[in-house]
Design an enzyme around this catalytic site. Sequence first.
Site, PDB file in Angstrom:
ATOM      1  N   VAL A   1     -18.164   9.262 -43.999  1.00  0.00           N
ATOM      2  CA  VAL A   1     -17.041   9.678 -42.564  1.00  0.00           C
ATOM      3  C   VAL A   1     -15.656   9.827 -42.238  1.00  0.00           C
ATOM      4  CG1 VAL A   1     -19.382  10.519 -41.579  1.00  0.00           C
ATOM      5  CG2 VAL A   1     -17.580   8.048 -40.526  1.00  0.00           C
TER       6      VAL A   1
ATOM      7  N   TYR B   1     -13.224  -3.151 -31.817  1.00  0.00           N
ATOM      8  CA  TYR B   1     -14.499  -2.378 -31.800  1.00  0.00           C
ATOM      9  C   TYR B   1     -13.699  -1.434 -30.944  1.00  0.00           C
ATOM     10  CZ  TYR B   1     -19.036  -0.968 -31.094  1.00  0.00           C
ATOM     11  OH  TYR B   1     -20.471  -0.257 -31.333  1.00  0.00           O
TER      12      TYR B   1
ATOM     13  N   SER C   1     -11.783   1.150 -29.962  1.00  0.00           N
ATOM     14  CA  SER C   1     -12.585   2.480 -31.070  1.00  0.00           C
ATOM     15  C   SER C   1     -13.568   3.442 -30.292  1.00  0.00           C
ATOM     16  CB  SER C   1     -12.784   1.964 -32.311  1.00  0.00           C
ATOM     17  OG  SER C   1     -14.838   1.263 -32.619  1.00  0.00           O
ATOM     18  N   LYS C   2     -14.226   3.029 -29.297  1.00  0.00           N
ATOM     19  CA  LYS C   2     -15.106   3.216 -28.688  1.00  0.00           C
ATOM     20  C   LYS C   2     -14.727   3.739 -27.474  1.00  0.00           C
ATOM     21  CE  LYS C   2     -19.008   2.587 -31.505  1.00  0.00           C
ATOM     22  NZ  LYS C   2     -18.795   3.996 -32.258  1.00  0.00           N
TER      23      LYS C   2
HETATM   24  N1  LIG Z   1     -26.572  -1.571 -32.170  1.00  0.00           N
HETATM   25  C1  LIG Z   1     -25.967  -1.352 -31.304  1.00  0.00           C
HETATM   26  O1  LIG Z   1     -26.312  -3.328 -30.390  1.00  0.00           O
HETATM   27  C2  LIG Z   1     -25.047  -0.474 -30.664  1.00  0.00           C
HETATM   28  C3  LIG Z   1     -24.673  -0.674 -29.684  1.00  0.00           C
HETATM   29  C4  LIG Z   1     -23.585   0.251 -29.244  1.00  0.00           C
HETATM   30  C5  LIG Z   1     -23.637   1.273 -29.383  1.00  0.00           C
HETATM   31  N2  LIG Z   1     -23.750   0.892 -31.157  1.00  0.00           N
HETATM   32  C6  LIG Z   1     -23.512   2.429 -32.248  1.00  0.00           C
HETATM   33  O2  LIG Z   1     -23.924   2.653 -32.754  1.00  0.00           O
HETATM   34  C7  LIG Z   1     -23.934   3.543 -33.580  1.00  0.00           C
HETATM   35  C8  LIG Z   1     -24.792   2.735 -34.550  1.00  0.00           C
HETATM   36  O3  LIG Z   1     -25.169   1.675 -34.752  1.00  0.00           O
HETATM   37  P1  LIG Z   1     -26.319   0.641 -35.553  1.00  0.00           P
HETATM   38  O4  LIG Z   1     -26.504  -0.691 -34.270  1.00  0.00           O
HETATM   39  O5  LIG Z   1     -27.353   1.832 -36.384  1.00  0.00           O
HETATM   40  O6  LIG Z   1     -25.822   0.566 -36.666  1.00  0.00           O
HETATM   41  P2  LIG Z   1     -26.568   0.508 -38.469  1.00  0.00           P
HETATM   42  O7  LIG Z   1     -25.009  -0.297 -39.087  1.00  0.00           O
HETATM   43  O8  LIG Z   1     -27.816  -0.328 -38.444  1.00  0.00           O
HETATM   44  O9  LIG Z   1     -26.008   1.937 -38.994  1.00  0.00           O
HETATM   45  C9  LIG Z   1     -24.956   2.319 -39.035  1.00  0.00           C
HETATM   46  C10 LIG Z   1     -24.910   3.471 -40.249  1.00  0.00           C
HETATM   47  O10 LIG Z   1     -23.879   3.924 -40.343  1.00  0.00           O
HETATM   48  C11 LIG Z   1     -24.062   4.398 -41.868  1.00  0.00           C
HETATM   49  N3  LIG Z   1     -22.211   4.388 -42.050  1.00  0.00           N
HETATM   50  C12 LIG Z   1     -21.469   3.029 -42.021  1.00  0.00           C
HETATM   51  N4  LIG Z   1     -19.711   3.754 -42.218  1.00  0.00           N
HETATM   52  C13 LIG Z   1     -20.289   4.667 -42.556  1.00  0.00           C
HETATM   53  C14 LIG Z   1     -19.203   5.873 -43.000  1.00  0.00           C
HETATM   54  N5  LIG Z   1     -17.995   5.722 -42.662  1.00  0.00           N
HETATM   55  N6  LIG Z   1     -19.471   6.718 -43.671  1.00  0.00           N
HETATM   56  C15 LIG Z   1     -20.546   7.682 -42.981  1.00  0.00           C
HETATM   57  N7  LIG Z   1     -21.505   6.209 -42.480  1.00  0.00           N
HETATM   58  C16 LIG Z   1     -21.544   5.748 -42.243  1.00  0.00           C
HETATM   59  C17 LIG Z   1     -24.801   3.085 -42.676  1.00  0.00           C
HETATM   60  O11 LIG Z   1     -24.879   3.874 -43.802  1.00  0.00           O
HETATM   61  C18 LIG Z   1     -25.548   3.131 -41.094  1.00  0.00           C
HETATM   62  O12 LIG Z   1     -26.436   4.099 -42.216  1.00  0.00           O
HETATM   63  C19 LIG Z   1     -23.129   3.378 -34.522  1.00  0.00           C
HETATM   64  O13 LIG Z   1     -21.504   3.866 -34.064  1.00  0.00           O
HETATM   65  C20 LIG Z   1     -22.094   1.612 -33.437  1.00  0.00           C
HETATM   66  O14 LIG Z   1     -20.694   1.409 -33.156  1.00  0.00           O
HETATM   67  C21 LIG Z   1     -24.583  -0.014 -31.745  1.00  0.00           C
END
Ligand SMILES: NC(=O)c1ccc[n+]([C@@H]2O[C@H](COP(=O)([O-])OP(=O)(O)OC[C@H]3O[C@@H](n4cnc5c(N)ncnc54)[C@H](O)[C@@H]3O)[C@@H](O)[C@H]2O)c1
Length: 250
Positions: free
Chosen positions: A64, A155, A158-159
């Site tokens: 992305v 981070y 970004s958010k």
């Molecule tokens: N886990 C948490 O506690 C949490 C809390 C708040 C927000 N988030 C946000 O939720 C979203 C998902 O997090 P998660 O915990 O499921 O993470 P994860 O690492 O388990 O999964 C991330 C997914 O994004 C894909 N990805 C990463 N970089 C990419 C790129 N450049 N192009 C295409 N795909 C890409 C990965 O392949 C994977 O499928 C993120 O945006 C994260 O910042 C997570």
Amino acid sequence: MKRFEDKIAFVTGASRGIGKAIAKRFASEGAKIALISNHEDDLNETEKEFGALGYGVLSILADVSNANHVERAVEYTVSKWGRIDILANNAGIAWEEDFLELKDENWRKMLDVNLNGMFYTAQRVSRQMVKQGEGAIINMASTNGLVGEVRFAHYNASKGGVVLLTKTMALELGKYNIRVNSVCPGYIRTPMSEAIDDEEFVQEYVRTKISIGRVGQPQDVAGVFAFLASDDAAFITGTEIVVDGGQLAQ
Ligand SMILES: NC(=O)c1ccc[n+]([C@@H]2O[C@H](COP(=O)([O-])OP(=O)(O)OC[C@H]3O[C@@H](n4cnc5c(N)ncnc54)[C@H](O)[C@@H]3O)[C@@H](O)[C@H]2O)c1
């Protein structure tokens, strides 16, 4: 009649974690899903799993943070299915680093995926939704987009950007019948958070910070994406929903 029958959802970061749970939720409620990820093995695995469940999926390997990849993914989805009704703009990365030590290249890498990637995807999908005269976009932010956290300056920046990108998109796209909201999860147990924190840290975190007394699961977030994409949220745009078990209440 399922809630998202005949709908097409474009889900980024769909190969594992929260994105996979979001894709599964939309698919289980009748949508066809374009699964976007940069991780080929996970993507193949998820495609196989969803196929076995009888879900309609397209899997598209794309980074992305590369606008050309995003454009091709959008074009491919529209060429196959004619439209995109829902964007779950979820792909993201995270790691800890002290602000004073943070290297420029690491700062740029974070913003490239978490903010630039979010923008490329949101804009390219919005252009398709404008042609359709409708759509729902949900951008993945975080509680880290609303308050700071030590060792997460890159981070958090970004958010925080995602939260305000969302509001401005909502202001500009309302006239095209496109709603745009963000979701701010707190601590969700996924491969991302497992890579950052050990079990002892997590238990202490839950005890001291999370009112509900447990970490969140990907499904806790997926349901909120489904709500925001549904007709029940028809008058909701330009806002964020916090999904954190009460963490930000104090
Ligand atoms: N886990 C948490 O506690 C949490 C809390 C708040 C927000 N988030 C946000 O939720 C979203 C998902 O997090 P998660 O915990 O499921 O993470 P994860 O690492 O388990 O999964 C991330 C997914 O994004 C894909 N990805 C990463 N970089 C990419 C790129 N450049 N192009 C295409 N795909 C890409 C990965 O392949 C994977 O499928 C993120 O945006 C994260 O910042 C997570």
